[in-house]
Enzyme design. Structure first.
Site, PDB file in Angstrom:
ATOM      1  N   TRP A 117     -26.277  41.057 -21.388  1.00  9.63           N
ATOM      2  CA  TRP A 117     -26.850  40.033 -22.281  1.00  9.63           C
ATOM      3  C   TRP A 117     -25.757  39.295 -23.039  1.00  9.63           C
ATOM      4  CZ3 TRP A 117     -32.120  40.805 -25.134  1.00  9.63           C
ATOM      5  CH2 TRP A 117     -33.139  40.901 -24.180  1.00  9.63           C
TER       6      TRP A 117
ATOM      7  N   ASP B 121     -23.195  48.520 -30.278  1.00  4.89           N
ATOM      8  CA  ASP B 121     -23.799  49.610 -29.509  1.00  4.89           C
ATOM      9  C   ASP B 121     -23.074  50.911 -29.831  1.00  4.89           C
ATOM     10  OD1 ASP B 121     -25.742  49.403 -26.725  1.00  4.89           O
ATOM     11  OD2 ASP B 121     -24.756  51.308 -27.130  1.00  4.89           O
TER      12      ASP B 121
ATOM     13  N   ASP C 258     -32.005  44.348 -26.653  1.00  4.72           N
ATOM     14  CA  ASP C 258     -32.479  44.938 -25.393  1.00  4.72           C
ATOM     15  C   ASP C 258     -32.270  46.450 -25.481  1.00  4.72           C
ATOM     16  OD1 ASP C 258     -33.555  44.743 -22.806  1.00  4.72           O
ATOM     17  OD2 ASP C 258     -31.584  44.710 -21.869  1.00  4.72           O
TER      18      ASP C 258
ATOM     19  N   LYS D  76     -36.883  43.675 -26.910  1.00  6.69           N
ATOM     20  CA  LYS D  76     -37.539  44.425 -25.838  1.00  6.69           C
ATOM     21  C   LYS D  76     -38.349  45.543 -26.482  1.00  6.69           C
ATOM     22  CE  LYS D  76     -35.270  47.571 -23.425  1.00  6.69           C
ATOM     23  NZ  LYS D  76     -34.265  48.034 -22.451  1.00  6.69           N
TER      24      LYS D  76
END
Length: 198
Positions: A54, A72, A112, A152
């Site tokens: 992404w 992340d 996501d 998401k």
């Protein structure tokens, strides 16, 4: 070969050919084509960004006048034209680093995110929605008025509650399942447009 396998292989093959890190890239590109979540010059924050597909798409969509930063817990190689922070969306200390890098607020926040999958569906669904709430707390601190977001969700008992929560923040919230998603997959996407205009 079943059509599903053919579809799955198509996007995986395409990602390999076009130099993207994951087939998920095409989900973002498809949704962006319909809703213009990210435009040229946008500052974009990708929460739960590994392996970086992404982020690659966001760099392409935002162009050289935009800035892209991802967060992340998993380590990943840098994406050209973007910044990566190894940290958790459940730790709000990443906010200062995001704002410092962007030099202001974000125009789009994209998520996501997935938990470590246990295989116990109700547990995985609850954890994934919980991570989305953590992402939305960060979003509330960094997203500019009129900004956009994309989340998401693993579809399940808490999905619509999360959608109603987002509806209080955005002018419009659309529920979509992109073609690049596997048909039996439980993932859905909330496209959120016009932050602070609800």
């Amino acid at each position: 070969m079943k059509p599903l396998d053919a579809q799955r292989d198509h996007y995986r093959k395409l990602a390999k050919e076009q130099g993207y890190r994951s087939r998920a890239t095409y989900k973002l590109l498809e949704l962006n084509n319909s809703y213009r979540i990210i435009g040229p010059g946008f500052n974009v924050v990708d929460l739960g960004c590994a392996p970086g597909g992404w982020m690659q798409a966001a760099v392409k969509l935002a162009g050289n006048k935009g800035k892209v930063i991802g967060v992340d817990t998993s380590y990943m190689d840098d994406v050209e034209g973007a910044r990566f922070i190894k940290g958790s969306v459940e730790d709000e200390s990443v906010i200062d680093e995001i704002i410092e890098y962007l030099g202001g607020r974000a125009n789009a926040v994209i998520c996501d995110i997935s938990p470590q999958i246990t295989g116990h569906w109700s547990m995985d669904h609850a954890k994934q929605i919980s991570l989305n709430y953590s992402c939305s707390k960060i979003m509330d601190r960094i997203l500019a008025t009129k900004g956009n977001a994309l989340f998401k969700v693993f579809d399940g008992e808490y999905s619509m509650e999360f959608r109603d929560y987002l509806k209080k923040k955005f002018a419009k919230v659309h529920l979509k399942k992109p073609n690049a998603s596997r048909k039996p997959s439980s993932e859905l996407y909330f496209v959120c447009l016009g932050y602070g205009l609800s």
